[in-house]
Design an enzyme around this catalytic site. Structure first.
Site, PDB file in Angstrom:
ATOM      1  N   SER A 140       0.600   3.524  -0.796  1.00 28.23           N
ATOM      2  CA  SER A 140      -0.229   2.426  -1.554  1.00 28.23           C
ATOM      3  C   SER A 140      -1.231   3.142  -2.710  1.00 28.23           C
ATOM      4  O   SER A 140      -0.636   3.676  -3.496  1.00 28.23           O
ATOM      5  CB  SER A 140      -0.930   1.675  -0.492  1.00 28.23           C
ATOM      6  OG  SER A 140      -1.587   0.375  -1.167  1.00 28.23           O
ATOM      7  N   ASP A 159       4.305  -3.056   0.824  1.00 30.48           N
ATOM      8  CA  ASP A 159       3.245  -2.015   0.833  1.00 30.48           C
ATOM      9  C   ASP A 159       3.695  -0.830   2.018  1.00 30.48           C
ATOM     10  O   ASP A 159       3.737  -1.337   3.264  1.00 30.48           O
ATOM     11  CB  ASP A 159       1.998  -2.454   0.917  1.00 30.48           C
ATOM     12  CG  ASP A 159       1.019  -1.427   0.716  1.00 30.48           C
ATOM     13  OD1 ASP A 159       0.587  -1.490  -0.324  1.00 30.48           O
ATOM     14  OD2 ASP A 159       0.421  -0.851   1.698  1.00 30.48           O
TER      15      ASP A 159
END
Length: 566
Positions: free
Chosen positions: A47, A324
């Site tokens: 991320s 993500d």
């Protein structure tokens, strides 16, 4: 000090960086501190950590040419432009504005939970809440921000800005200049120099990880297949991308390159292309696949031929969505790990601030929220989070299910002393896209303090300065304890009688006509049995003269297991 303080470090290290959206502003100063003393050999993140990882790799690629100067400039830019990088698609701008006006400062989910409230219902009466959530958002693959610069924006969108910063850091373009003919790809990093993708791709894909000049790894989450994926993909040639999809997600020079990167015919029409793997995969695409925070960023769509155990219909493509990486591994501390460390692998973890844990001065202000647990301590030290609301309870369920493996590994002796912890308050980092410049600068200083602890700089408390010798000693103890117990377990099974034969006798009988993997030669089959027998004998010998004493070795105990690669 030399003109380029990063020009000639004498040591090597690896680094892992945790996800956290805007919390990533802590990383630049930490990277710069480390870059003064270490060359980065393997770099990983998830991320927001993937952004820092990709930029660090690009800077290392161009270290001699001043690559790290790019990272030096990032904190000042973010202090004044952080919010402007997050640009929603025009059709979802009203939803974006609403959520970030009404949300609880600590979480986007807090804002989403207000959707059922009368204020939001009233707001949407004229705009069609149902249509927005059930049609517009799914059409944008369940994310408000695609990534590129949106029409009418005052500055660049996050993906366009990142693409430019990567190429500048790698020494391949100047600020504000034209993009190069193709993006920085993993093969460039592995070789440590620009490669010819057409002629060098196969050679680079076959290069052992230990021989790569710069290793870079990230994590994304395949929602459609319910699993994490490590990036870059290395050997799965069954993914395709749609050019029309990717033109909404990446700059033109990236999409143009990808459309011509793989020379392979396929029957799915002019809009679909094989997704480039391994050495050919663009670094910016890997970052964006890892940085796809649910609902904030558009999930990345790839298409896959569907095969089942009963059918082999390769004429159909199924949509798969990649979100993500933090959903499945927000702090991939296992990256680059071996039985024994040949160089330090540093980790930076972003934790929740706990007023019971961190020291305060006489005015009640936080004195220091950066901690490297170098001193040896027994047992686990996982933080205990207060659960005081239904929303907190639900988030605890979610976080426990995705983070437990990283959490437990992070407190093990031999691991824990290489992880710097930075405690962030609810209004710092995370989804606080509108942090004031002073908050961004404060988080940047926290990163600098983490770097000081790793490098032993004078600003770091003496007891928290990283000690590589002590780290290797603890790892050796942890490894030996696990080997002795694991080999003892192997010896017990090896000699156990089942249906009139032990495991060695079974293998000796079965190897002559196995039901699968018969391509292994007879000599190799014999060698396999001999080597397993030797390990079993070693396990028996160690058990009879055991060194491992639980009260004398690091705690908590560990497991040695076979697990699938991501």
């Amino acid at each position: 000090m030399p003109e380029n303080p990063y020009a000639d470090p004498t040591r090597e290290c690896d680094i892992i960086m945790k996800g956290g959206v805007t919390s990533g502003v802590v990383y630049p100063q930490a990277i710069l501190k480390l870059a003064e003393q270490y060359r980065f050999r393997s770099i990983g993140g998830t991320s927001a950590g993937a952004i820092a990882a990709g930029l660090t790799a690009a800077c290392e690629f161009n270290r001699a040419g001043g690559g790290f100067e790019t990272i030096e400039k990032i904190p000042a830019f973010l202090a004044g432009n952080l919010l402007s990088l997050f640009q929603p698609a025009p059709e979802l701008g009203h939803l974006f504005d609403l959520l970030f006006k009404l949300k609880d400062k600590s979480s986007l989910w807090g804002g989403l939970s207000l959707i059922a409230g009368s204020q939001i219902a009233g707001f949407f009466r004229g705009r069609g809440l149902k249509k927005t959530l059930t049609r517009t958002l799914p059409a944008h693959h369940f994310g408000m921000c695609p990534g590129p610069t949106q029409e009418g924006a005052d500055g660049p969108g996050l993906t366009d800005w990142l693409a430019e910063q990567l190429e500048i850091a790698a020494g391949r373009m100047t600020p504000g200049g034209a993009f190069p003919d193709r993006p920085l790809v993993f093969g460039d990093l592995w070789r440590g120099a620009l490669c010819d993708i057409e002629s060098d791709g196969a050679e680079l894909d076959a290069m052992p990880a230990a021989q790569r000049r710069i290793g870079l790894s990230m994590v994304t989450t395949n929602l459609s297949m319910k699993r994490p994926n490590a990036l870059p993909f290395l050997d799965d040639f069954n993914f395709y991308f749609s050019r029309s999809d990717f033109e909404k997600l990446f700059p033109p020079f990236v999409v143009d390159y990808m459309a011509g990167a793989v020379d392979a015919a396929h029957p799915y029409g002019d809009d679909y292309f094989h997704f480039p793997l391994g050495a050919k995969m663009p670094v910016i695409v890997a970052i964006r696949m890892s940085l796809s925070f649910p609902l904030l960023f558009t999930a990345i769509p790839l298409y896959r031929r569907y095969f089942s155990d009963r059918t082999a219909d390769d004429n159909e493509l199924e949509l798969t969505l990649f979100s993500d990486g933090g959903l499945t591994s927000n702090f991939p501390i296992h990256f680059f790990d071996g039985l024994l460390p040949g160089r330090p692998t540093f980790g930076i973890s972003l934790d929740e601030y706990d007023p019971r844990k961190w020291p305060k001065d006489d005015n009640g202000a936080i004195d220091d929220r950066v901690f490297l647990p170098m001193p040896a301590r027994e047992g686990q030290s996982l933080a205990i989070q207060k659960i005081e609301s239904l929303f907190g309870f639900l988030m605890s369920l979610f976080n426990a299910s995705k983070d437990w493996q990283d959490q437990l590994q992070g407190v093990l002796p031999g691991y824990r002393e290489r992880i710097a912890h930075i405690a962030l308050k609810p209004d710092e980092g995370g989804l606080n896209l509108d942090m004031p410049p002073a908050a961004v600068e404060r988080l940047s200083r926290f990163g600098e303090k983490a770097g000081e602890r790793f490098t032993g700089a004078p600003g770091a408390p003496r007891e928290e300065r990283f000690d590589f010798d002590e780290h290797r000693w603890r790892r050796a103890l942890v490894l030996y304890a696990r080997l002795e117990e694991s080999l003892a377990g192997l010896a017990g099974v090896w000699d156990k009688d089942v249906d009139g034969e032990n495991f060695k006798s079974f293998l000796t009988r079965y190897k002559t006509n196995p039901g699968s993997y018969a391509g292994l030669s007879n000599n190799d089959r014999d060698a396999l049995i001999e080597r397993l027998d030797a390990l079993a004998e070693l396990g028996k010998s160690w058990s009879e003269d055991s060194i491992y004493k639980p009260d004398k070795f690091p705690k908590p105990p560990t497991d040695l297991r076979i697990t699938p690669k991501q």
